[in-house]
Scaffold this motif. Structure first.
Motif, PDB file in Angstrom:
ATOM      1  N   ARG A  49      15.702  -9.033   0.042  1.00 35.72           N
ATOM      2  CA  ARG A  49      14.329  -9.879  -0.087  1.00 35.72           C
ATOM      3  C   ARG A  49      13.341  -9.846   1.871  1.00 35.72           C
ATOM      4  O   ARG A  49      14.197  -9.517   2.818  1.00 35.72           O
ATOM      5  CB  ARG A  49      14.154 -11.621  -0.350  1.00 35.72           C
ATOM      6  N   GLY A  50      12.118  -9.808   1.723  1.00 38.42           N
ATOM      7  CA  GLY A  50      11.234  -9.943   3.410  1.00 38.42           C
ATOM      8  C   GLY A  50      11.343  -8.209   3.717  1.00 38.42           C
ATOM      9  O   GLY A  50      10.799  -8.649   4.769  1.00 38.42           O
ATOM     10  N   THR A  51      12.018  -7.320   2.975  1.00 43.22           N
ATOM     11  CA  THR A  51      11.742  -5.966   3.863  1.00 43.22           C
ATOM     12  C   THR A  51      10.799  -4.926   3.604  1.00 43.22           C
ATOM     13  O   THR A  51      10.903  -4.463   3.910  1.00 43.22           O
ATOM     14  CB  THR A  51      13.011  -5.004   2.929  1.00 43.22           C
ATOM     15  N   GLY A  52       9.717  -5.566   2.275  1.00 43.91           N
ATOM     16  CA  GLY A  52       8.245  -5.508   2.593  1.00 43.91           C
ATOM     17  C   GLY A  52       8.231  -4.280   1.179  1.00 43.91           C
ATOM     18  O   GLY A  52       7.617  -2.538   0.957  1.00 43.91           O
ATOM     19  N   LYS A  53       9.445  -4.583   0.366  1.00 40.45           N
ATOM     20  CA  LYS A  53       8.156  -3.736  -0.582  1.00 40.45           C
ATOM     21  C   LYS A  53       8.185  -4.145  -1.565  1.00 40.45           C
ATOM     22  O   LYS A  53       7.635  -2.315  -2.136  1.00 40.45           O
ATOM     23  CB  LYS A  53       9.893  -3.968  -2.390  1.00 40.45           C
ATOM     24  N   THR A  54       6.884  -5.289  -1.700  1.00 41.00           N
ATOM     25  CA  THR A  54       5.864  -5.631  -2.539  1.00 41.00           C
ATOM     26  C   THR A  54       4.639  -4.987  -1.428  1.00 41.00           C
ATOM     27  O   THR A  54       3.512  -4.267  -2.406  1.00 41.00           O
ATOM     28  CB  THR A  54       5.621  -6.465  -2.432  1.00 41.00           C
ATOM     29  N   SER A  55       4.579  -5.483   0.067  1.00 35.60           N
ATOM     30  CA  SER A  55       3.523  -4.548   0.737  1.00 35.60           C
ATOM     31  C   SER A  55       3.517  -3.100   0.183  1.00 35.60           C
ATOM     32  O   SER A  55       2.414  -2.272   0.574  1.00 35.60           O
ATOM     33  CB  SER A  55       4.042  -4.318   2.181  1.00 35.60           C
ATOM     34  N   THR A  56       4.534  -2.580   0.942  1.00 31.66           N
ATOM     35  CA  THR A  56       4.669  -1.116   0.476  1.00 31.66           C
ATOM     36  C   THR A  56       3.925  -0.579  -0.820  1.00 31.66           C
ATOM     37  O   THR A  56       2.994   0.414  -0.201  1.00 31.66           O
ATOM     38  CB  THR A  56       5.814  -0.526   0.742  1.00 31.66           C
ATOM     39  N   ALA A  57       4.457  -0.808  -1.733  1.00 25.91           N
ATOM     40  CA  ALA A  57       3.757  -0.546  -3.633  1.00 25.91           C
ATOM     41  C   ALA A  57       2.173  -1.465  -2.916  1.00 25.91           C
ATOM     42  O   ALA A  57       1.344   0.494  -3.468  1.00 25.91           O
ATOM     43  CB  ALA A  57       4.369  -1.437  -4.473  1.00 25.91           C
ATOM     44  N   ARG A  58       1.931  -1.704  -2.453  1.00 22.09           N
ATOM     45  CA  ARG A  58       0.071  -2.203  -2.578  1.00 22.09           C
ATOM     46  C   ARG A  58       0.053  -1.275  -1.288  1.00 22.09           C
ATOM     47  O   ARG A  58      -1.480  -1.101  -1.884  1.00 22.09           O
ATOM     48  CB  ARG A  58      -0.327  -3.488  -1.797  1.00 22.09           C
ATOM     49  N   ILE A  59       0.462  -1.242  -0.418  1.00 23.15           N
ATOM     50  CA  ILE A  59      -0.045  -0.251   0.328  1.00 23.15           C
ATOM     51  C   ILE A  59      -0.668   1.482  -0.386  1.00 23.15           C
ATOM     52  O   ILE A  59      -1.394   1.897  -0.072  1.00 23.15           O
ATOM     53  CB  ILE A  59       0.092   0.121   1.616  1.00 23.15           C
ATOM     54  N   PHE A  60       1.198   1.519  -1.143  1.00 22.82           N
ATOM     55  CA  PHE A  60       0.795   2.895  -2.084  1.00 22.82           C
ATOM     56  C   PHE A  60      -0.535   2.725  -2.705  1.00 22.82           C
ATOM     57  O   PHE A  60      -1.346   4.252  -3.193  1.00 22.82           O
ATOM     58  CB  PHE A  60       2.205   3.306  -2.277  1.00 22.82           C
TER      59      PHE A  60
END
Length: 378
Positions: A49-60
């Motif tokens: 958790r909190g390592t950037g999975k969803t944020s990376t997906a949104r940026i992608f």
């Protein structure tokens, strides 16, 4: 009236690939895929958790649908980028796998993918906690995942990849996001604190990073709470007090006392920690990390190290670390935490000083061999 306070974790969420901390291998691969037009139809982001999975997906998704894109550097200013950042884009559909895990909901998704995107170039489906989908829902998704329409991209995020069907994993490009190293977390929090006008000591930053266990979101939430508690100035003692942490020098002192088999000092330290309301379970985790550092130092230095204050061999450190690890369950679920911790420390001392029988046999054999050689010379 103001629009309301926005927590640090949301305010400082990464908006570009370059802002993602500690996941350079993922960022580099995704950037190259976009630049070389080798964009896969499905990606799987795995990590704590909190390592950037969803944020990376949104940026992608932003990189794919930017008006200047697909581009590895989305502008963040066009209508598409702003809509994705605000979570209002019609072409980027975020789904919570925990609450949308039925077959019927996946069938609805399967029907929706046929329609072309309304604004951008791609429809991007981001399914968070994808491991929560039922087996039947996974099976309903298989065919669409294998041969989606050209305008559809899937991005899955999960903390538990072992729960996914192999048939799902084999249809995705998998990226494992690592726990973020504490120095990187501390550095990023320092940048945030400076921008927010908060004076925070280096010790406090390191304590927060240690507490976050590799999760940037957890670290940002802790920083938020500390600012609420302390105001514009945050010191290490404040973090230790609020979260029941033990200072790093005290952890080192306890590890040194165990290495020296100084039972009296161990009991004194544990009494002090308990009297000050320190979290003994968290202390055990930090103590294991300290002993592990010593073990790695011994491995690098021909099997011996003095980082705990006295010379110790790899075997002793390994036995000590094993004893600490085996005592975790008793400490967490025992009735008397302090007594269990004291017993665990005494067992750790015994284990660190014990010698494995095979080591003794080898040393005796070497001694007897040396004695035999000396007799022959006489």
């Amino acid at each position: 009236m103001s629009n309301g306070y926005q927590v640090i974790a949301r305010k400082w969420r990464s908006q570009t690939f370059d802002e993602i901390v500690g996941q350079d291998h993922v960022v580099r691969t995704l950037k190259n895929a976009i630049t070389r037009d080798r964009i896969a139809h499905a990606y799987l982001f795995v990590g704590p958790r909190g390592t950037g999975k969803t944020s990376t997906a949104r940026i992608f998704a932003k990189a794919l649908n930017c008006e200047k894109g697909p581009t590895p550097n989305p502008c963040g200013q066009c209508q598409s980028c702003k809509a994705i950042a605000e979570g209002s884009s019609l072409d980027v559909i975020e789904i919570d796998g925990a609450s949308n895990n039925s077959v019927d909901q996946v069938r609805d998704l399967r029907d929706d993918v046929r329609y072309a995107p309304s604004q951008g170039k791609y429809k991007v489906y981001i399914i968070d906690e994808v491991h929560m989908l039922s087996p039947a829902a996974f099976n309903a998704l298989l065919k669409t995942l294998e041969e989606p329409p050209p305008h559809v991209k899937f991005v899955f995020a999960t903390t538990e990849a072992q729960k996914l069907l192999p048939t799902i994993i084999s249809r995705c490009q998998r990226f494992d996001l690592k726990p973020i190293p504490a120095p990187l977390i501390a550095g990023h929090l320092g940048h945030i604190a400076k921008a927010e006008g908060i004076a925070i000591s280096e010790g406090a930053l390191n304590a927060i990073a240690r507490l976050a266990d590799g999760g940037m979101r957890d670290a940002q939430s802790i920083l938020d709470q500390m600012i609420a508690f302390c105001g514009d100035k945050v010191e290490e003692a404040d973090v230790l007090e609020v979260y029941g942490l033990v200072a790093e020098e005290k952890i080192s002192e306890l590890a040194s006392a165990i290495a020296r088999a100084d039972i009296k000092r161990i009991i004194e330290l544990v009494d002090d920690f308990d009297a000050n309301g320190r979290d003994l379970v968290r202390l055990l985790i930090d103590l294991e990390a300290r002993v592990r550092e010593a073990l790695l130092d011994a491995v690098r230095n021909n099997g011996t190290t003095d980082t705990l204050g006295v010379p110790m061999r790899t075997e002793s450190l390994a036995r000590l670390l094993t004893a600490l690890h085996e005592g975790e369950a008793a400490l967490k679920f025992g009735l008397n935490e302090k007594a269990n911790f004291e017993v665990l420390m005494l067992k750790a001392v015994e284990e660190s000083r014990a010698r494995a029988i095979d080591t003794l046999i080898r040393e005796l054999a070497e001694l007897s061999g040396g004695a035999g050689t000396a007799e022959k010379k006489k």
